[in-house]
Write a protein that holds these residues in place. Sequence first.
Motif, PDB file in Angstrom:
ATOM      1  N   ARG A  35      21.768  51.334  81.305  1.00 14.80           N
ATOM      2  CA  ARG A  35      20.386  51.833  81.384  1.00 14.80           C
ATOM      3  C   ARG A  35      20.258  53.207  80.747  1.00 14.80           C
ATOM      4  O   ARG A  35      19.238  53.519  80.113  1.00 14.80           O
ATOM      5  CB  ARG A  35      19.921  51.887  82.851  1.00 14.80           C
ATOM      6  CG  ARG A  35      19.793  50.536  83.533  1.00 14.80           C
ATOM      7  CD  ARG A  35      19.041  50.675  84.853  1.00 14.80           C
ATOM      8  NE  ARG A  35      19.652  51.655  85.732  1.00 14.80           N
ATOM      9  CZ  ARG A  35      20.597  51.392  86.613  1.00 14.80           C
ATOM     10  NH1 ARG A  35      21.064  50.145  86.725  1.00 14.80           N
ATOM     11  NH2 ARG A  35      21.096  52.327  87.396  1.00 14.80           N
ATOM     12  N   GLU A  36      21.267  54.046  80.902  1.00 16.25           N
ATOM     13  CA  GLU A  36      21.218  55.392  80.332  1.00 16.25           C
ATOM     14  C   GLU A  36      21.085  55.330  78.811  1.00 16.25           C
ATOM     15  O   GLU A  36      20.249  56.029  78.214  1.00 16.25           O
ATOM     16  CB  GLU A  36      22.482  56.167  80.717  1.00 16.25           C
ATOM     17  CG  GLU A  36      22.523  57.599  80.201  1.00 16.25           C
ATOM     18  CD  GLU A  36      21.472  58.486  80.844  1.00 16.25           C
ATOM     19  OE1 GLU A  36      21.005  59.431  80.162  1.00 16.25           O
ATOM     20  OE2 GLU A  36      21.116  58.239  82.018  1.00 16.25           O
ATOM     21  N   LEU A  37      21.899  54.499  78.173  1.00 13.32           N
ATOM     22  CA  LEU A  37      21.829  54.378  76.720  1.00 13.32           C
ATOM     23  C   LEU A  37      20.548  53.664  76.288  1.00 13.32           C
ATOM     24  O   LEU A  37      19.950  54.015  75.268  1.00 13.32           O
ATOM     25  CB  LEU A  37      23.052  53.618  76.207  1.00 13.32           C
ATOM     26  CG  LEU A  37      24.377  54.392  76.290  1.00 13.32           C
ATOM     27  CD1 LEU A  37      25.553  53.490  75.987  1.00 13.32           C
ATOM     28  CD2 LEU A  37      24.364  55.582  75.349  1.00 13.32           C
ATOM     29  N   ASN A  38      20.119  52.697  77.072  1.00 14.41           N
ATOM     30  CA  ASN A  38      18.877  52.000  76.761  1.00 14.41           C
ATOM     31  C   ASN A  38      17.684  52.952  76.817  1.00 14.41           C
ATOM     32  O   ASN A  38      16.782  52.899  75.974  1.00 14.41           O
ATOM     33  CB  ASN A  38      18.686  50.841  77.739  1.00 14.41           C
ATOM     34  CG  ASN A  38      17.530  49.940  77.342  1.00 14.41           C
ATOM     35  OD1 ASN A  38      17.487  49.424  76.237  1.00 14.41           O
ATOM     36  ND2 ASN A  38      16.593  49.748  78.244  1.00 14.41           N
ATOM     37  N   ASN A  39      17.675  53.857  77.804  1.00 13.68           N
ATOM     38  CA  ASN A  39      16.590  54.833  77.933  1.00 13.68           C
ATOM     39  C   ASN A  39      16.625  55.889  76.838  1.00 13.68           C
ATOM     40  O   ASN A  39      15.626  56.579  76.613  1.00 13.68           O
ATOM     41  CB  ASN A  39      16.659  55.522  79.300  1.00 13.68           C
ATOM     42  CG  ASN A  39      16.299  54.591  80.439  1.00 13.68           C
ATOM     43  OD1 ASN A  39      15.639  53.577  80.243  1.00 13.68           O
ATOM     44  ND2 ASN A  39      16.746  54.911  81.655  1.00 13.68           N
ATOM     45  N   ARG A  40      17.761  56.021  76.158  1.00 15.34           N
ATOM     46  CA  ARG A  40      17.864  56.998  75.069  1.00 15.34           C
ATOM     47  C   ARG A  40      17.557  56.374  73.714  1.00 15.34           C
ATOM     48  O   ARG A  40      17.796  56.989  72.676  1.00 15.34           O
ATOM     49  CB  ARG A  40      19.253  57.638  75.073  1.00 15.34           C
ATOM     50  CG  ARG A  40      19.472  58.566  76.258  1.00 15.34           C
ATOM     51  CD  ARG A  40      20.852  59.201  76.261  1.00 15.34           C
ATOM     52  NE  ARG A  40      21.013  60.070  77.421  1.00 15.34           N
ATOM     53  CZ  ARG A  40      20.664  61.345  77.467  1.00 15.34           C
ATOM     54  NH1 ARG A  40      20.133  61.915  76.394  1.00 15.34           N
ATOM     55  NH2 ARG A  40      20.842  62.062  78.554  1.00 15.34           N
ATOM     56  N   GLY A  41      17.062  55.149  73.721  1.00  8.85           N
ATOM     57  CA  GLY A  41      16.556  54.559  72.491  1.00  8.85           C
ATOM     58  C   GLY A  41      17.431  53.518  71.853  1.00  8.85           C
ATOM     59  O   GLY A  41      17.112  53.034  70.768  1.00  8.85           O
ATOM     60  N   TYR A  42      18.547  53.168  72.489  1.00 11.13           N
ATOM     61  CA  TYR A  42      19.439  52.178  71.907  1.00 11.13           C
ATOM     62  C   TYR A  42      19.030  50.767  72.321  1.00 11.13           C
ATOM     63  O   TYR A  42      18.717  50.528  73.484  1.00 11.13           O
ATOM     64  CB  TYR A  42      20.883  52.410  72.358  1.00 11.13           C
ATOM     65  CG  TYR A  42      21.515  53.657  71.795  1.00 11.13           C
ATOM     66  CD1 TYR A  42      22.109  53.646  70.542  1.00 11.13           C
ATOM     67  CD2 TYR A  42      21.517  54.848  72.517  1.00 11.13           C
ATOM     68  CE1 TYR A  42      22.691  54.778  70.027  1.00 11.13           C
ATOM     69  CE2 TYR A  42      22.096  55.988  72.003  1.00 11.13           C
ATOM     70  CZ  TYR A  42      22.684  55.950  70.762  1.00 11.13           C
ATOM     71  OH  TYR A  42      23.254  57.072  70.254  1.00 11.13           O
ATOM     72  N   ASP A  43      19.060  49.836  71.357  1.00  4.86           N
ATOM     73  CA  ASP A  43      18.965  48.418  71.671  1.00  4.86           C
ATOM     74  C   ASP A  43      20.398  47.926  71.752  1.00  4.86           C
ATOM     75  O   ASP A  43      21.043  47.658  70.737  1.00  4.86           O
ATOM     76  CB  ASP A  43      18.198  47.667  70.585  1.00  4.86           C
ATOM     77  CG  ASP A  43      17.957  46.207  70.949  1.00  4.86           C
ATOM     78  OD1 ASP A  43      18.646  45.704  71.868  1.00  4.86           O
ATOM     79  OD2 ASP A  43      17.097  45.574  70.326  1.00  4.86           O
TER      80      ASP A  43
ATOM     81  N   PRO B   8      18.715  68.514  80.063  1.00  5.41           N
ATOM     82  CA  PRO B   8      18.278  67.727  78.903  1.00  5.41           C
ATOM     83  C   PRO B   8      16.774  67.521  78.910  1.00  5.41           C
ATOM     84  O   PRO B   8      16.108  67.612  79.931  1.00  5.41           O
ATOM     85  CB  PRO B   8      19.024  66.410  79.072  1.00  5.41           C
ATOM     86  CG  PRO B   8      19.315  66.327  80.534  1.00  5.41           C
ATOM     87  CD  PRO B   8      19.504  67.738  81.011  1.00  5.41           C
ATOM     88  N   ASN B   9      16.269  67.269  77.708  1.00  6.47           N
ATOM     89  CA  ASN B   9      14.847  66.981  77.566  1.00  6.47           C
ATOM     90  C   ASN B   9      14.496  65.668  78.240  1.00  6.47           C
ATOM     91  O   ASN B   9      15.366  64.848  78.499  1.00  6.47           O
ATOM     92  CB  ASN B   9      14.484  66.889  76.078  1.00  6.47           C
ATOM     93  CG  ASN B   9      14.573  68.236  75.387  1.00  6.47           C
ATOM     94  OD1 ASN B   9      14.454  69.264  76.042  1.00  6.47           O
ATOM     95  ND2 ASN B   9      14.798  68.217  74.085  1.00  6.47           N
ATOM     96  N   PRO B  10      13.216  65.438  78.514  1.00  9.36           N
ATOM     97  CA  PRO B  10      12.825  64.116  79.015  1.00  9.36           C
ATOM     98  C   PRO B  10      13.240  63.042  78.036  1.00  9.36           C
ATOM     99  O   PRO B  10      13.290  63.262  76.828  1.00  9.36           O
ATOM    100  CB  PRO B  10      11.284  64.228  79.119  1.00  9.36           C
ATOM    101  CG  PRO B  10      11.021  65.691  79.228  1.00  9.36           C
ATOM    102  CD  PRO B  10      12.088  66.373  78.435  1.00  9.36           C
ATOM    103  N   VAL B  11      13.534  61.872  78.570  1.00 12.33           N
ATOM    104  CA  VAL B  11      14.030  60.775  77.748  1.00 12.33           C
ATOM    105  C   VAL B  11      12.957  60.361  76.750  1.00 12.33           C
ATOM    106  O   VAL B  11      11.851  59.997  77.120  1.00 12.33           O
ATOM    107  CB  VAL B  11      14.426  59.572  78.635  1.00 12.33           C
ATOM    108  CG1 VAL B  11      14.797  58.377  77.761  1.00 12.33           C
ATOM    109  CG2 VAL B  11      15.579  59.961  79.531  1.00 12.33           C
TER     110      VAL B  11
END
Length: 295
Positions: free
Chosen positions: A76-84, A126-129
């Motif tokens: 979920r962390e990587l998904n929320n940072r824009g990764y598919d 960190p900035n908002p996701v």
Amino acid sequence: MNVDDELWQVVSHAAAPCAMSGALYCLIQMAMGCACIFSCFYRSKLRAQYYLDESPCADCLVHCCCEPCALCQEYRELNNRGYDMTLGTCIYIRVLPTNVGNEILRSKKWPPVPSAPPNPSVAYHPNPVTGFPTACPSQQYGHRHPGPILPAPPHPSASGPWSTGLCHCFDDPSNCLITCCCPCITFGQIAEIVDRGSTPCGAAGSLYGLIMLSTGLACLYSCVYRSKLRAQYDLVESPLADCLAHFLCEPCALCQEYRELKNRGFDLPMGWQANVERQNRAVTTPPAMGHGMIR
């Protein structure tokens, strides 16, 4: 395993291929029963890349006490940072100025990891996701990376639909029959085209059959090629996630992928090389000359 290998391919910046890391995880799990000693290292790498707190407890303890929860959180962390995650890499759109206007090119670019804060004693917030890491306005970094500004990854809705539905197997009755009787044939043909000839049909089909006979879960292998196919043609992950589509209805998923490639001009039984030669002949064949001028 599917979540594990997708996660590790992204964290390792594609240095560890999806299938290889997933296979290694399963091998450790079957041999020792504690694959957490392998997966916890990637949690540490993920925290190091994005300066995440080691919470609620140490990385090794998180994976040892609840391996599925830890993997889901990292996913979920990587998904929320824009990764598919199912694509293995993020596809970004870079806008480059030209003398005739702006040309939009598609290229696979990994988002830069933020530089370390100049003062370790100052907490890093960190900035908002947003899907793309940016510098925090309240802190000054030592340097700015030159180059064009990359926007956030395109929204998944920008992807196109499949040419046929998951359950439209009877659109191609012959392929439906072959897939139901011997799915390794259909999968081998799909794998050769998707891998652009680097994986021969016979090798992919044999490996598929071996996995099916030994574990009964060949879907864990075939779903990787569904993700590759979607990445090549920007197809939506619909109606189910790639792994679920293959797990719940393997023949339907294989038939849909076969029809997709067929509708895009491939004759799958011919193989990759023969398709390339056929397309080259179609391009290089000169137009038919008409008769001479009539006086």
